[in-house]
Scaffold this motif. Structure first.
Motif, PDB file in Angstrom:
ATOM      1  N   PRO A  92     -10.992  21.548  12.852  1.00  0.00           N
ATOM      2  CA  PRO A  92     -10.928  22.662  13.823  1.00  0.00           C
ATOM      3  C   PRO A  92     -11.489  23.966  13.246  1.00  0.00           C
ATOM      4  CG  PRO A  92      -8.778  22.311  12.829  1.00  0.00           C
ATOM      5  CD  PRO A  92      -9.662  21.201  12.315  1.00  0.00           C
ATOM      6  N   VAL A  93     -12.708  23.881  12.744  1.00  0.00           N
ATOM      7  CA  VAL A  93     -13.391  25.056  12.202  1.00  0.00           C
ATOM      8  C   VAL A  93     -14.821  25.051  12.714  1.00  0.00           C
ATOM      9  CG1 VAL A  93     -12.001  25.204  10.117  1.00  0.00           C
ATOM     10  CG2 VAL A  93     -14.055  23.791  10.117  1.00  0.00           C
ATOM     11  N   SER A  94     -15.454  26.207  12.687  1.00  0.00           N
ATOM     12  CA  SER A  94     -16.833  26.302  13.156  1.00  0.00           C
ATOM     13  C   SER A  94     -17.796  25.767  12.106  1.00  0.00           C
ATOM     14  CB  SER A  94     -17.181  27.756  13.477  1.00  0.00           C
ATOM     15  OG  SER A  94     -17.178  28.533  12.288  1.00  0.00           O
ATOM     16  N   THR A  95     -18.964  25.402  12.576  1.00  0.00           N
ATOM     17  CA  THR A  95     -20.016  24.950  11.664  1.00  0.00           C
ATOM     18  C   THR A  95     -20.412  26.074  10.710  1.00  0.00           C
ATOM     19  OG1 THR A  95     -20.848  23.501  13.423  1.00  0.00           O
ATOM     20  CG2 THR A  95     -22.284  23.854  11.538  1.00  0.00           C
ATOM     21  N   HIS A  96     -20.361  27.310  11.198  1.00  0.00           N
ATOM     22  CA  HIS A  96     -20.673  28.456  10.347  1.00  0.00           C
ATOM     23  C   HIS A  96     -19.716  28.517   9.160  1.00  0.00           C
ATOM     24  CE1 HIS A  96     -23.592  30.336  13.085  1.00  0.00           C
ATOM     25  NE2 HIS A  96     -22.795  29.961  14.073  1.00  0.00           N
ATOM     26  N   GLN A 251     -37.408  36.365   0.796  1.00  0.00           N
ATOM     27  CA  GLN A 251     -36.347  35.380   0.625  1.00  0.00           C
ATOM     28  C   GLN A 251     -35.266  35.539   1.695  1.00  0.00           C
ATOM     29  OE1 GLN A 251     -35.951  32.824  -1.735  1.00  0.00           O
ATOM     30  NE2 GLN A 251     -38.077  33.238  -2.249  1.00  0.00           N
ATOM     31  N   GLY A 252     -34.959  36.783   2.042  1.00  0.00           N
ATOM     32  CA  GLY A 252     -33.946  37.021   3.073  1.00  0.00           C
ATOM     33  C   GLY A 252     -34.359  36.454   4.423  1.00  0.00           C
ATOM     34  N   VAL A 253     -35.618  36.678   4.802  1.00  0.00           N
ATOM     35  CA  VAL A 253     -36.123  36.147   6.079  1.00  0.00           C
ATOM     36  C   VAL A 253     -36.093  34.625   6.060  1.00  0.00           C
ATOM     37  CG1 VAL A 253     -38.152  35.966   7.561  1.00  0.00           C
ATOM     38  CG2 VAL A 253     -37.528  38.177   6.569  1.00  0.00           C
ATOM     39  N   GLN A 254     -36.551  34.033   4.953  1.00  0.00           N
ATOM     40  CA  GLN A 254     -36.526  32.578   4.844  1.00  0.00           C
ATOM     41  C   GLN A 254     -35.103  32.041   4.923  1.00  0.00           C
ATOM     42  OE1 GLN A 254     -38.597  31.402   1.278  1.00  0.00           O
ATOM     43  NE2 GLN A 254     -40.589  32.083   2.023  1.00  0.00           N
ATOM     44  N   GLY A 255     -34.174  32.733   4.266  1.00  0.00           N
ATOM     45  CA  GLY A 255     -32.787  32.297   4.283  1.00  0.00           C
ATOM     46  C   GLY A 255     -32.202  32.305   5.682  1.00  0.00           C
ATOM     47  N   ILE A 256     -32.490  33.359   6.453  1.00  0.00           N
ATOM     48  CA  ILE A 256     -31.988  33.447   7.830  1.00  0.00           C
ATOM     49  C   ILE A 256     -32.543  32.312   8.680  1.00  0.00           C
ATOM     50  CG2 ILE A 256     -32.052  34.835   9.933  1.00  0.00           C
ATOM     51  CD1 ILE A 256     -31.997  37.319   8.127  1.00  0.00           C
ATOM     52  N   ILE A 257     -33.843  32.058   8.542  1.00  0.00           N
ATOM     53  CA  ILE A 257     -34.481  30.979   9.308  1.00  0.00           C
ATOM     54  C   ILE A 257     -33.862  29.626   8.945  1.00  0.00           C
ATOM     55  CG2 ILE A 257     -36.636  29.713   9.680  1.00  0.00           C
ATOM     56  CD1 ILE A 257     -38.115  32.380   9.266  1.00  0.00           C
ATOM     57  N   LEU A 258     -33.729  29.365   7.657  1.00  0.00           N
ATOM     58  CA  LEU A 258     -33.177  28.088   7.203  1.00  0.00           C
ATOM     59  C   LEU A 258     -31.718  27.932   7.628  1.00  0.00           C
ATOM     60  CD1 LEU A 258     -34.717  28.019   3.616  1.00  0.00           C
ATOM     61  CD2 LEU A 258     -35.342  26.526   5.524  1.00  0.00           C
ATOM     62  N   TYR A 259     -30.986  29.035   7.608  1.00  0.00           N
ATOM     63  CA  TYR A 259     -29.570  28.986   7.989  1.00  0.00           C
ATOM     64  C   TYR A 259     -29.421  28.542   9.443  1.00  0.00           C
ATOM     65  CZ  TYR A 259     -24.822  30.554   9.042  1.00  0.00           C
ATOM     66  OH  TYR A 259     -23.516  30.614   9.456  1.00  0.00           O
ATOM     67  N   PHE A 260     -30.189  29.152  10.328  1.00  0.00           N
ATOM     68  CA  PHE A 260     -30.062  28.819  11.751  1.00  0.00           C
ATOM     69  C   PHE A 260     -30.658  27.442  12.062  1.00  0.00           C
ATOM     70  CE2 PHE A 260     -29.331  33.408  12.120  1.00  0.00           C
ATOM     71  CZ  PHE A 260     -28.191  33.386  12.923  1.00  0.00           C
ATOM     72  N   ILE A 261     -31.655  27.015  11.297  1.00  0.00           N
ATOM     73  CA  ILE A 261     -32.146  25.641  11.447  1.00  0.00           C
ATOM     74  C   ILE A 261     -31.039  24.655  11.090  1.00  0.00           C
ATOM     75  CG2 ILE A 261     -33.697  23.908  10.459  1.00  0.00           C
ATOM     76  CD1 ILE A 261     -35.826  26.044  10.205  1.00  0.00           C
ATOM     77  N   THR A 262     -30.335  24.944  10.004  1.00  0.00           N
ATOM     78  CA  THR A 262     -29.235  24.076   9.576  1.00  0.00           C
ATOM     79  C   THR A 262     -28.136  24.035  10.627  1.00  0.00           C
ATOM     80  OG1 THR A 262     -29.680  24.665   7.264  1.00  0.00           O
ATOM     81  CG2 THR A 262     -27.557  23.644   7.749  1.00  0.00           C
TER      82      THR A 262
END
Length: 273
Positions: A92-96, A251-262
Motif C-alpha cells: 500500500p505505497v506509491s511507486t514513487h 545530468q539533472g535533465v537526464q535523471g528527470i527523464i529516466l525517473y518518469f520513464i521508470t
C-alpha cells in the motif's frame, strides 16, 4: 511508509555493503601498520607481500565502488522485477515511494563508500609518510606556498575552492544516481515485454545511452564559451566551474527523464509473468 521501505532497503543491502566496506578499512589499517616494514626488513618475500597488500587495497577501493553500484541495481531487479516484485508492487505505497527508497539508500551507500575510500587513502598515506617524515618535510615546500601557487595558476581562492569541491562532489553523486536510474528505466522497459526481458533491457539500455549521447553532443555547446578565443583566455577556475555546473544540469535533465520513464513503465507496462 517511506521510512519503513528505507529501513528494509538498508537491511537488505547492508548484508553485502557492510562486509565489503569493513574489509577495505581493515586492509587500509594493515597497510598503515605495515608501511614501516619496507624500511626495517631486507627480506624480499616480505617486501613483495607488503607490496601486494597495497595493490589489493587499491583494487579493493575500486571494487567497493563497483559493488555499491551492482548491489543497488541487483536490489532493484530482484525486489521490483523479480519474484519479490509480486509483493513489492502490491504494497500500500506509491511507486514513487518505492523508487525513492531505493535511490535514497543508494545515495547513502555511495556516500559511505566514498568516505571509506578517503579514510583508506588517508591511512595508507599516513603510513607511508611515517616512514620518513623528515625527508618529506625537507623536500616539499610549505602547504601555504603550494596553495598560493595553485590559486595564482588556476584563479581559485580560499573562498571559491571549497565551493567548487562541493559542486564536484555533488556532480559525482548525481551522476551515480543517474546511472542507477539509467539501469532502472532500461529494466522497467525491458520487463514490459512478455519474452526475453533481460535481452530487451540490455537493448534499451544501449538505445537510451545512444540517445543521451546525441543530446549531450548537441546541448553541450550551449554551455561552452564562444569560439573567439574566450575559452582559451578564461581562467582554469571559470572553465572547470562551468563544466561542472553544465554537467550537473545535463545530468539533472537526464535523471528527470529516466525517473518518469521508470515510473510510467512500472505503473503501466510491468509484466511479472
Amino acid at each position: 511508509m517511506l521510512g519503513k521501505l528505507i529501513k528494509h532497503e538498508f537491511r537488505a543491502t547492508g548484508r553485502t555493503m557492510l562486509p565489503v566496506l569493513g574489509v577495505v578499512l581493515i586492509m587500509a589499517l594493515l597497510a598503515n601498520l605495515s608501511s614501516p616494514g619496507f624500511e626495517v626488513t631486507d627480506v624480499t618475500i616480505i617486501q613483495i607481500l607488503l607490496g601486494l597488500l597495497f595493490a589489493f587495497l587499491f583494487i579493493g577501493i575500486i571494487a567497493a565502488g563497483v559493488v555499491a553500484l551492482v548491489v543497488m541495481i541487483n536490489r532493484f531487479y530482484k525486489n521490483v522485477l523479480g519474484e519479490e516484485g509480486y509483493l513489492t508492487m502490491t504494497l500500500p505505497v506509491s511507486t514513487h515511494a518505492i523508487i525513492w527508497s531505493k535511490l535514497i539508500v543508494s545515495f547513502v551507500w555511495f556516500v559511505a563508500t566514498a568516505i571509506v575510500a578517503l579514510i583508506a587513502m588517508f591511512l595508507t598515506v599516513a603510513g607511508i609518510a611515517r616512514m620518513d617524515l623528515s625527508y618529506i618535510f625537507s623536500n616539499f615546500p610549505p602547504l601555504s606556498e603550494v596553495l598560493n601557487d595553485f590559486y595564482t595558476f588556476s584563479g581559485f581562492n580560499s573562498s571559491t575552492m571549497p565551493v567548487f569541491v562541493l559542486e564536484a562532489v555533488a556532480y559525482s553523486f548525481l551522476s551515480a544516481l543517474v546511472i542507477c536510474l539509467h539501469f532502472y528505466a532500461s529494466m522497467a522497459i525491458g520487463h514490459g515485454f512478455k519474452n526475453r526481458k533481460v535481452l530487451m533491457s540490455v537493448v534499451f539500455f544501449i538505445v537510451i545511452s545512444f540517445i543521451f549521447q546525441l543530446l549531450t553532443i548537441y546541448v553541450s555547446p550551449l554551455f561552452s564559451f564562444d569560439s573567439d578565443g574566450i575559452y582559451y583566455e578564461a581562467q582554469l577556475c571559470t572553465v572547470l566551474t562551468r563544466l561542472v555546473l553544465s554537467g550537473m544540469a545535463i545530468q539533472g535533465v537526464q535523471g528527470i527523464i529516466l525517473y518518469f520513464i521508470t515510473i510510467f513503465n512500472l505503473k503501466n507496462r510491468l509484466n511479472l509473468a
